[in-house]
Every structure is written in C-alpha cells, then in structure tokens.
Design a protein around this motif. Structure first.
Motif, mmCIF file in Angstrom:
data_model
loop_
_atom_site.group_PDB
_atom_site.id
_atom_site.type_symbol
_atom_site.label_atom_id
_atom_site.label_comp_id
_atom_site.label_asym_id
_atom_site.label_seq_id
_atom_site.Cartn_x
_atom_site.Cartn_y
_atom_site.Cartn_z
ATOM 1 N N ARG A 37 -31.852 -90.145 -12.840
ATOM 2 C CA ARG A 37 -31.584 -89.468 -14.108
ATOM 3 C C ARG A 37 -31.047 -88.072 -13.843
ATOM 4 N N LEU A 38 -29.901 -87.797 -14.407
ATOM 5 C CA LEU A 38 -29.296 -86.476 -14.325
ATOM 6 C C LEU A 38 -29.640 -85.685 -15.580
ATOM 7 N N SER A 39 -29.778 -84.385 -15.397
ATOM 8 C CA SER A 39 -30.047 -83.493 -16.518
ATOM 9 C C SER A 39 -29.008 -82.392 -16.544
ATOM 10 N N CYS A 40 -28.715 -81.917 -17.740
ATOM 11 C CA CYS A 40 -27.797 -80.798 -17.894
ATOM 12 C C CYS A 40 -28.368 -79.878 -18.961
ATOM 13 N N ALA A 41 -28.718 -78.677 -18.544
ATOM 14 C CA ALA A 41 -29.269 -77.691 -19.470
ATOM 15 C C ALA A 41 -28.179 -76.712 -19.865
ATOM 16 N N ALA A 42 -28.028 -76.549 -21.160
ATOM 17 C CA ALA A 42 -27.023 -75.629 -21.673
ATOM 18 C C ALA A 42 -27.693 -74.366 -22.190
ATOM 19 N N SER A 43 -27.199 -73.233 -21.775
ATOM 20 C CA SER A 43 -27.706 -71.961 -22.288
ATOM 21 C C SER A 43 -26.675 -71.371 -23.229
ATOM 22 N N GLY A 44 -27.151 -70.657 -24.205
ATOM 23 C CA GLY A 44 -26.232 -70.095 -25.184
ATOM 24 C C GLY A 44 -26.166 -70.973 -26.421
ATOM 25 N N ARG A 45 -25.038 -71.062 -27.015
ATOM 26 C CA ARG A 45 -24.892 -71.813 -28.253
ATOM 27 C C ARG A 45 -25.025 -73.311 -28.035
ATOM 28 N N THR A 46 -25.414 -73.987 -29.103
ATOM 29 C CA THR A 46 -25.456 -75.446 -29.080
ATOM 30 C C THR A 46 -24.063 -75.975 -29.368
ATOM 31 N N LEU A 47 -23.582 -76.840 -28.517
ATOM 32 C CA LEU A 47 -22.225 -77.365 -28.666
ATOM 33 C C LEU A 47 -22.244 -78.772 -29.224
ATOM 34 N N SER A 48 -21.209 -79.081 -29.965
ATOM 35 C CA SER A 48 -21.186 -80.331 -30.704
ATOM 36 C C SER A 48 -21.223 -81.549 -29.801
ATOM 37 N N THR A 49 -20.299 -81.611 -28.867
ATOM 38 C CA THR A 49 -20.166 -82.802 -28.044
ATOM 39 C C THR A 49 -20.448 -82.451 -26.583
ATOM 40 N N ALA B 34 -20.238 -81.565 -19.196
ATOM 41 C CA ALA B 34 -19.212 -80.801 -19.888
ATOM 42 C C ALA B 34 -19.552 -80.741 -21.367
ATOM 43 N N ALA B 35 -18.995 -79.763 -22.040
ATOM 44 C CA ALA B 35 -19.281 -79.604 -23.461
ATOM 45 C C ALA B 35 -18.082 -79.020 -24.183
ATOM 46 N N LYS B 36 -18.003 -79.353 -25.456
ATOM 47 C CA LYS B 36 -16.942 -78.798 -26.280
ATOM 48 C C LYS B 36 -17.484 -78.517 -27.667
ATOM 49 N N PRO B 37 -16.966 -77.473 -28.325
ATOM 50 C CA PRO B 37 -17.504 -77.105 -29.637
ATOM 51 C C PRO B 37 -17.063 -78.020 -30.768
ATOM 52 N N LYS B 38 -15.920 -78.679 -30.626
ATOM 53 C CA LYS B 38 -15.419 -79.503 -31.713
ATOM 54 C C LYS B 38 -16.093 -80.869 -31.693
ATOM 55 N N THR B 39 -16.185 -81.473 -32.856
ATOM 56 C CA THR B 39 -16.753 -82.804 -32.956
ATOM 57 C C THR B 39 -15.777 -83.842 -32.412
ATOM 58 N N GLY B 40 -16.342 -84.996 -32.065
ATOM 59 C CA GLY B 40 -15.487 -86.076 -31.581
ATOM 60 C C GLY B 40 -15.603 -86.247 -30.081
ATOM 61 N N ILE B 41 -16.102 -87.396 -29.663
ATOM 62 C CA ILE B 41 -16.215 -87.689 -28.242
ATOM 63 C C ILE B 41 -14.845 -88.095 -27.730
ATOM 64 N N THR B 42 -14.416 -87.502 -26.652
ATOM 65 C CA THR B 42 -13.143 -87.831 -26.055
ATOM 66 C C THR B 42 -13.273 -87.913 -24.553
ATOM 67 N N SER B 43 -12.420 -88.703 -23.945
ATOM 68 C CA SER B 43 -12.428 -88.829 -22.486
ATOM 69 C C SER B 43 -11.465 -87.834 -21.845
ATOM 70 N N SER B 44 -10.819 -87.024 -22.647
ATOM 71 C CA SER B 44 -9.835 -86.078 -22.138
ATOM 72 C C SER B 44 -10.514 -84.848 -21.569
ATOM 73 N N ARG B 45 -10.327 -84.609 -20.279
ATOM 74 C CA ARG B 45 -10.947 -83.448 -19.626
ATOM 75 C C ARG B 45 -10.512 -82.144 -20.280
ATOM 76 N N ALA B 46 -9.280 -82.083 -20.714
ATOM 77 C CA ALA B 46 -8.707 -80.834 -21.222
ATOM 78 C C ALA B 46 -9.416 -80.330 -22.472
ATOM 79 N N GLU B 47 -10.069 -81.203 -23.193
ATOM 80 C CA GLU B 47 -10.706 -80.804 -24.443
ATOM 81 C C GLU B 47 -12.093 -80.212 -24.233
#
Length: 121
Positions: free
Chosen positions: A18-30, A94-107
C-alpha cells in the motif's frame, strides 16, 4: 502544495503493498498515481476525485489496484494486490485543482517525489 509519497519496497510476485501520499496545504480536487518503469514513459495508474466516488484505472491494474483517499487527512492511498514483475516502477502521486480525472500528465500541477516499487518473480 507539497506531496509526500511513501510505502514502496521490494516484494515478491503475488504480494500486496500500500502506497500513501500525504498532501500539505490546500485540498485538491483530483489526485492520482502515475508510475515510470526504467526506459519507459511515465504512465497514469489510477485517479480519484474529491469525494472519492469517482475512480479510474489503467486497464493493466483493474481488479488488482484500488485507490482511495481520506479527505480529512488529505491523504490518498494506492492498495496494490497480486503484484506482478511488470508493476516494477517508481510510483508518483500527483494532484490537480480542477475536477475531472485524466490520464494526461500535463494537467497535474503538483507531484510527489516518487517511491520505488520492485516486484521480484
């Protein structure tokens, strides 16, 4: 925003990890997990939306990997079962602020440092 991934290691084929990823700061959508095997491109493995209701997986891990998140702790997990040697890679969250799961690294705007998973046959 900083992402800290952990939980990698050396296991045998058929084992779980099991891998874990802890995010500090704001909560991101995806949030998502990617992986990069030696000599290969970084590929999308799994993603999850803010509520945890929507999930997506790359075909090769469907039925074996499960992504989840604890919103109150701002942590995302990747439960990996029935591991195969071809799952060997450095795994990145990885995390992104916008909604929508995508496989695109750039997002994905934010990346963790990576954790190595090695599966022996």
């Amino acid at each position: 925003v900083q992402l800290q991934a952990s939980g990698g290691g050396l296991v045998q084929a058929g084992d779980s990890l099991r891998l874990s990823c802890a995010a500090s700061g704001r909560t991101l959508s995806t949030m998502a997990w990617f992986r990069q095997a030696p000599g290969k491109e970084r590929e999308f493995v799994a993603g999850i939306n803010l509520s945890g209701v929507r999930r997506d997986y790359v075909e090769s891990v469907k039925g074996r990997f499960f992504i989840s998140r604890e919103i109150n702790k701002n942590v995302v997990y990747l439960q990996m079962n029935s591991l195969k040697p071809e799952d060997t890679a450095v795994y990145y969250c990885a995390a992104k602020p916008k909604t929508g799961i995508t496989s695109s690294r750039a997002e994905y705007l934010y990346w963790g440092q990576g954790t190595l998973v090695t599966v022996s046959s």
